[in-house]
Design an enzyme around this catalytic site. Structure first.
Site, PDB file in Angstrom:
ATOM      1  N   GLU A   1      -4.565  74.047  11.506  1.00 60.21           N
ATOM      2  CA  GLU A   1      -3.589  73.565  12.554  1.00 60.21           C
ATOM      3  C   GLU A   1      -2.512  74.976  12.984  1.00 60.21           C
ATOM      4  O   GLU A   1      -1.944  75.341  12.085  1.00 60.21           O
ATOM      5  CB  GLU A   1      -2.860  72.561  12.226  1.00 60.21           C
ATOM      6  CG  GLU A   1      -1.922  71.870  13.208  1.00 60.21           C
ATOM      7  CD  GLU A   1      -1.336  70.781  12.613  1.00 60.21           C
ATOM      8  OE1 GLU A   1      -1.124  70.381  11.240  1.00 60.21           O
ATOM      9  OE2 GLU A   1      -0.767  69.735  13.427  1.00 60.21           O
TER      10      GLU A   1
ATOM     11  N   LYS B   1      -4.395  66.362  19.364  1.00 58.20           N
ATOM     12  CA  LYS B   1      -4.088  65.788  18.047  1.00 58.20           C
ATOM     13  C   LYS B   1      -3.547  64.385  18.419  1.00 58.20           C
ATOM     14  O   LYS B   1      -2.819  64.287  19.326  1.00 58.20           O
ATOM     15  CB  LYS B   1      -3.124  66.291  17.497  1.00 58.20           C
ATOM     16  CG  LYS B   1      -2.638  65.906  16.058  1.00 58.20           C
ATOM     17  CD  LYS B   1      -1.615  66.528  15.452  1.00 58.20           C
ATOM     18  CE  LYS B   1      -1.334  66.077  13.993  1.00 58.20           C
ATOM     19  NZ  LYS B   1      -0.148  67.064  13.258  1.00 58.20           N
TER      20      LYS B   1
ATOM     21  N   CYS C   1      -4.935  67.388  10.968  1.00 57.18           N
ATOM     22  CA  CYS C   1      -3.845  67.144  10.074  1.00 57.18           C
ATOM     23  C   CYS C   1      -3.597  65.583   9.899  1.00 57.18           C
ATOM     24  O   CYS C   1      -4.467  64.948   9.506  1.00 57.18           O
ATOM     25  CB  CYS C   1      -2.770  68.014  10.079  1.00 57.18           C
ATOM     26  SG  CYS C   1      -1.583  68.121   8.749  1.00 57.18           S
TER      27      CYS C   1
ATOM     28  N   VAL D   1       2.092  69.014   4.526  1.00 58.73           N
ATOM     29  CA  VAL D   1       3.322  69.193   3.849  1.00 58.73           C
ATOM     30  C   VAL D   1       3.420  67.698   2.947  1.00 58.73           C
ATOM     31  O   VAL D   1       4.200  68.065   1.968  1.00 58.73           O
ATOM     32  CB  VAL D   1       4.590  68.951   5.060  1.00 58.73           C
ATOM     33  CG1 VAL D   1       4.517  70.307   5.458  1.00 58.73           C
ATOM     34  CG2 VAL D   1       4.518  67.919   5.853  1.00 58.73           C
TER      35      VAL D   1
END
Ligand code: ACM
Length: 261
Positions: A40, A109, A142, A169
């Site tokens: 990404e 997204k 993601c 993350v």
């Protein structure tokens, strides 16, 4: 026909797109692949503070980044799925382009994460599937993985491979994507980044997963590297987990009230 499916795990320098692109292409140069998945926002970096900052490195889906990726795809005879900040009129999207020598298609997204809401609009392209080198490929980005509907929609539309550019993350996606692959009986290729940016640490562990939910490749938490695995993408058409159970034929959509909400 086998599909050589590759993931690139990079460590971009924030806002240094030309060098970040060059570093990824150098990792890819060492391998032969039919379909590459890059992270990404792989060239720009991720941790923008403001929309103005994101806008400065955003480009249109037919902009210079697309031209450079298309030239590489033409030269190497491959397809590339790569995340980028997309400018479309007054809006910015967290997008991924699927590029071959012949075509470009953009996915925006659907489920935007955390601080992205300050500068990216929620995607409006929906979840599509494209033919790539004899395989059916869908794209999600993601945080989309956290919504089982995204992978399920792609699989119901015929995706055999889910290309999953990421900047992860939170810790759960590498294991969670095994389940997305298993429950949909599809291959998945998650390309993540490493390093830290403005206090956010990215977890690496880019991976390629089979329709059985097993790891075909997984990279480390810190390494920058590409990995390629040859897969029989057509095997993802088989949704049987038992002679009497086809996961798609056995679905009961008329009883899934939630799915209609
Ligand atoms: C994410 O969606 N980049 C966590």
């Amino acid at each position: 026909m086998e599909l050589r499916l590759g993931v690139v795990q990079n460590h971009p320098k924030f806002l240094k797109a030309p060098g970040n692109l060059k570093a990824c292409l150098e990792l890819m140069d060492k391998h032969e692949a039919d379909l590459w998945v890059l992270p990404e926002l792989f060239a720009s970096g991720y941790a923008f503070k403001t929309k103005a900052e994101a806008a400065r490195c955003a480009e249109r889906a037919d902009g210079p980044l697309a031209s450079l990726l298309k030239a590489y795809a033409a030269q190497r005879g491959c397809a590339i799925v790569a995340g980028f900040p997309e400018k479309a009129g007054a809006r910015l999207y967290n997008s991924a382009m699927l590029v071959t020598a012949a075509k470009t298609r953009v996915y925006r997204k659907t489920h935007i994460f955390g601080g992205e809401k300050r500068f990216f609009a929620p995607g409006d392209t929906g979840l599509w599937v494209e033919d790539v080198a004899g395989a059916k490929v869908g794209v999600m980005i993601c945080f989309d993985w956290f919504f089982p509907e995204a992978a399920r929609t792609l699989a119901l539309r015929g995706a055999q491979v889910i290309a999953h550019p990421s900047n992860l993350v939170l810790p759960w996606a590498p294991e969670g994507m095994k389940i997305r692959s298993l429950e949909n009986r599809v291959f998945s290729a998650t390309a993540n980044r490493v390093g830290a940016e403005r206090g956010l640490r990215f977890i690496g562990q880019s991976q390629i997963v089979s329709p059985n939910g097993s790891l075909l490749a997984r990279l480390g938490h810190e390494e920058t590297r590409a990995a390629v695995v040859a897969v029989d993408a057509w095997t993802a058409k088989d949704k049987k987990v038992h002679p009497a159970n086809d996961l798609f034929a056995d679905r009961r959509p008329s009883l899934y009230g939630l799915a209609k909400a």
